[in-house]
Design a protein around this motif. Sequence first.
Motif, PDB file in Angstrom:
ATOM      1  N   THR A 206      -8.338  21.964  -2.782  1.00 56.16           N
ATOM      2  CA  THR A 206      -7.256  22.105  -3.761  1.00 56.16           C
ATOM      3  C   THR A 206      -6.321  20.902  -3.822  1.00 56.16           C
ATOM      4  OG1 THR A 206      -5.891  23.262  -2.121  1.00 56.16           O
ATOM      5  CG2 THR A 206      -7.264  24.615  -3.582  1.00 56.16           C
ATOM      6  N   TRP A 207      -6.590  19.848  -3.073  1.00 49.74           N
ATOM      7  CA  TRP A 207      -5.784  18.636  -3.157  1.00 49.74           C
ATOM      8  C   TRP A 207      -6.567  17.490  -2.535  1.00 49.74           C
ATOM      9  CZ3 TRP A 207      -3.758  16.128   1.308  1.00 49.74           C
ATOM     10  CH2 TRP A 207      -3.953  16.825   2.506  1.00 49.74           C
ATOM     11  N   PHE A 208      -6.126  16.262  -2.771  1.00 50.78           N
ATOM     12  CA  PHE A 208      -6.772  15.112  -2.144  1.00 50.78           C
ATOM     13  C   PHE A 208      -5.740  14.025  -1.892  1.00 50.78           C
ATOM     14  CE2 PHE A 208      -7.727  15.033  -6.730  1.00 50.78           C
ATOM     15  CZ  PHE A 208      -7.164  13.826  -7.130  1.00 50.78           C
ATOM     16  N   ASP A 209      -6.081  13.123  -0.971  1.00 50.38           N
ATOM     17  CA  ASP A 209      -5.175  12.022  -0.659  1.00 50.38           C
ATOM     18  C   ASP A 209      -5.938  10.705  -0.688  1.00 50.38           C
ATOM     19  OD1 ASP A 209      -6.661  12.231   1.636  1.00 50.38           O
ATOM     20  OD2 ASP A 209      -4.973  12.298   3.011  1.00 50.38           O
ATOM     21  N   PHE A 210      -5.182   9.614  -0.822  1.00 52.45           N
ATOM     22  CA  PHE A 210      -5.792   8.292  -0.907  1.00 52.45           C
ATOM     23  C   PHE A 210      -4.697   7.241  -0.757  1.00 52.45           C
ATOM     24  CE2 PHE A 210      -4.896  10.035  -5.049  1.00 52.45           C
ATOM     25  CZ  PHE A 210      -4.258   9.027  -5.752  1.00 52.45           C
TER      26      PHE A 210
ATOM     27  N   MET B 199     -10.060   1.897  -3.936  1.00 54.78           N
ATOM     28  CA  MET B 199      -9.306   3.121  -3.668  1.00 54.78           C
ATOM     29  C   MET B 199     -10.291   4.261  -3.429  1.00 54.78           C
ATOM     30  SD  MET B 199      -6.138   4.703  -5.853  1.00 54.78           S
ATOM     31  CE  MET B 199      -7.122   5.064  -7.313  1.00 54.78           C
ATOM     32  N   ARG B 200     -10.411   4.666  -2.184  1.00 54.81           N
ATOM     33  CA  ARG B 200     -11.330   5.744  -1.822  1.00 54.81           C
ATOM     34  C   ARG B 200     -10.552   7.050  -1.688  1.00 54.81           C
ATOM     35  NH1 ARG B 200     -16.213   3.706  -0.462  1.00 54.81           N
ATOM     36  NH2 ARG B 200     -16.317   1.461  -0.050  1.00 54.81           N
ATOM     37  N   ILE B 201     -10.963   8.045  -2.460  1.00 56.71           N
ATOM     38  CA  ILE B 201     -10.263   9.326  -2.475  1.00 56.71           C
ATOM     39  C   ILE B 201     -10.896  10.275  -1.466  1.00 56.71           C
ATOM     40  CG2 ILE B 201      -9.746  11.356  -3.878  1.00 56.71           C
ATOM     41  CD1 ILE B 201      -9.490   9.561  -6.270  1.00 56.71           C
ATOM     42  N   ASN B 202     -10.058  10.848  -0.615  1.00 53.51           N
ATOM     43  CA  ASN B 202     -10.508  11.828   0.371  1.00 53.51           C
ATOM     44  C   ASN B 202     -10.543  13.200  -0.300  1.00 53.51           C
ATOM     45  OD1 ASN B 202     -10.966  13.512   2.527  1.00 53.51           O
ATOM     46  ND2 ASN B 202      -9.388  12.624   3.841  1.00 53.51           N
TER      47      ASN B 202
ATOM     48  N   GLU C  90       0.836  -1.200   0.000  1.00 48.56           N
ATOM     49  CA  GLU C  90       0.000   0.000   0.000  1.00 48.56           C
ATOM     50  C   GLU C  90       0.871   1.250   0.000  1.00 48.56           C
ATOM     51  OE1 GLU C  90      -2.568  -0.353   3.393  1.00 48.56           O
ATOM     52  OE2 GLU C  90      -4.070  -1.484   2.254  1.00 48.56           O
ATOM     53  N   LEU C  91       0.493   2.199  -0.848  1.00 45.85           N
ATOM     54  CA  LEU C  91       1.164   3.494  -0.904  1.00 45.85           C
ATOM     55  C   LEU C  91       0.176   4.571  -0.479  1.00 45.85           C
ATOM     56  CD1 LEU C  91       3.028   3.259  -4.348  1.00 45.85           C
ATOM     57  CD2 LEU C  91       3.879   2.615  -2.086  1.00 45.85           C
ATOM     58  N   HIS C  92       0.498   5.299   0.583  1.00 51.72           N
ATOM     59  CA  HIS C  92      -0.326   6.417   1.037  1.00 51.72           C
ATOM     60  C   HIS C  92       0.169   7.668   0.318  1.00 51.72           C
ATOM     61  CE1 HIS C  92      -2.160   4.282   4.595  1.00 51.72           C
ATOM     62  NE2 HIS C  92      -1.178   3.466   4.261  1.00 51.72           N
ATOM     63  N   VAL C  93      -0.682   8.252  -0.523  1.00 51.16           N
ATOM     64  CA  VAL C  93      -0.237   9.325  -1.409  1.00 51.16           C
ATOM     65  C   VAL C  93      -1.173  10.528  -1.325  1.00 51.16           C
ATOM     66  CG1 VAL C  93       0.798   7.670  -3.009  1.00 51.16           C
ATOM     67  CG2 VAL C  93      -1.546   8.443  -3.386  1.00 51.16           C
ATOM     68  N   SER C  94      -0.661  11.663  -1.805  1.00 53.39           N
ATOM     69  CA  SER C  94      -1.478  12.872  -1.918  1.00 53.39           C
ATOM     70  C   SER C  94      -1.038  13.638  -3.155  1.00 53.39           C
ATOM     71  CB  SER C  94      -1.342  13.751  -0.668  1.00 53.39           C
ATOM     72  OG  SER C  94       0.008  14.132  -0.467  1.00 53.39           O
ATOM     73  N   THR C  95      -1.934  14.460  -3.671  1.00 55.26           N
ATOM     74  CA  THR C  95      -1.619  15.261  -4.850  1.00 55.26           C
ATOM     75  C   THR C  95      -0.944  16.557  -4.427  1.00 55.26           C
ATOM     76  OG1 THR C  95      -3.709  16.484  -4.818  1.00 55.26           O
ATOM     77  CG2 THR C  95      -3.679  14.369  -5.986  1.00 55.26           C
ATOM     78  N   ALA C  96      -0.321  17.216  -5.398  1.00 59.20           N
ATOM     79  CA  ALA C  96       0.123  18.589  -5.179  1.00 59.20           C
ATOM     80  C   ALA C  96      -1.107  19.498  -5.220  1.00 59.20           C
ATOM     81  CB  ALA C  96       1.125  18.985  -6.257  1.00 59.20           C
ATOM     82  N   GLU C  97      -0.933  20.758  -4.873  1.00 58.97           N
ATOM     83  CA  GLU C  97      -2.054  21.693  -4.913  1.00 58.97           C
ATOM     84  C   GLU C  97      -2.487  21.891  -6.358  1.00 58.97           C
ATOM     85  OE1 GLU C  97      -3.293  26.107  -3.213  1.00 58.97           O
ATOM     86  OE2 GLU C  97      -1.426  25.130  -2.598  1.00 58.97           O
TER      87      GLU C  97
END
Length: 255
Positions: free
Chosen positions: A134-138, A126-129, A75-82
Amino acid sequence: MAQIVAVELGAVYDPGVGGADFTIDSNGILQPLGLLVSRDSREDLLPRTREYNEEIPGRHGELDFGSEFQPRILELHVSTAEIDPATRYTLKRTLAGQLNPLAGVKTLVFEDDPTRMYYVKYAGDMRINTQWPTWFDFVIPFKMANPFIFSANEHSFTGSGTITNAGNVDVPFNVYVYGPAVNPIISINGEVMTWTGNLVAGDILVIDTGNQTVRLNDINALGTYNGVFPVLRAGSNDIVVSHPDTVFKWWDRWI
């Protein structure tokens, strides 16, 4: 080598480490997706196991028929840039295309451990928060159907000597005997492999110990082989060959 555009900055990404499909670079960015990796599940010591046993009434305990590893979950815990809220949908579709499991198994390398390669495929939910505008993590749920971690590059050794399997488990290997040669003999840690026949110049005899096949110029040649298919043990392996133009190829692997 083809270049891939990283989604967060529009920068050009060159898959440098072993030509892997996915690379987590030294800045913790999952390329070419352009996602910041906050943590991963590499710290899990072993995959789950599948046990084969049987209980016998009137007898203590159970009979143990061995164990096998189940697929490994990475599992990779990731987030986007702004990002601009207007581009969120486009970014989600881009990520879906890159992670599409119908494209098959892909390779993943961590730049902090570039000698090892993970064979992964998206599997699960994969549930996106999306609570931030302006960004999200999943969490990206990768499954390794083959639970072993492989060396990023194939290794090769020619002739007699010592082969070092740098992994921590035994591995199969391929042997290539190039003609001319007569009745080649190969010894691996005392296990003797023999093939009876003549190889002329240009012939190639290939012994695949993993799939237990023997082919001469891509034609089945198992009939005159002695049926011994050894492995390379973790650590040092003593190799003796009767024909000097004998090449061994293998991939180290870890559990």
